[in-house]
Scaffold this motif. Structure first.
Motif: not given
Length: 122
Positions: A93-116
């Motif tokens: 996997a490839t690490r992407g951008r960390l999206l921090l929590a805001d008023e509507d969403n909890e934190s999540c981390l964007n990733m990609q599998d082995i083919e993107g």
């Protein structure tokens, strides 16, 4: 009354066997043949990986959320997402951008599998 239907999620890929192996490891699924993965508990959808001639060129319009931080908030959630990211990177996997929590969403981390193919640690 509507009829309940099962869902299969299909990935277009260049190397179906390799991508299937990644997702089996990532989700704790088991292989069904060389190009499909199934949830051993029967709760999750079947994943199918089909060979296509063209490569991936644009962002996915649909993606999987891998629920690594369910019920957690703040620093505890971030630690769970980071731990799952650290487990998936050696699988390809490839690490992407960390999206921090805001008023509507909890934190999540964007990733990609082995083919993107994009997915999120949620």
């Amino acid at each position: 009354m509507a009829t309940l239907r099962q869902v299969q999620i299909t990935f277009d890929c260049e190397e179906p066997e390799r991508v299937a192996q990644f997702w089996c490891e990532a989700l704790g699924y088991v292989a069904q043949g060389s190009t499909a993965c199934v949830d051993p508990t029967g709760a999750g959808p079947r994943l199918y990986f089909q060979r296509v001639p063209e490569g991936k060129v644009v962002k996915n319009r649909v993606h999987l959320d891998v629920r690594a931080g369910t019920g957690l908030v703040g620093a505890e959630r971030l630690a769970a997402l980071e731990a799952e990211c650290a487990r998936l990177i050696p699988l390809g996997a490839t690490r992407g951008r960390l999206l921090l929590a805001d008023e509507d969403n909890e934190s999540c981390l964007n990733m990609q599998d082995i083919e993107g193919n994009e997915f999120c640690l949620d």
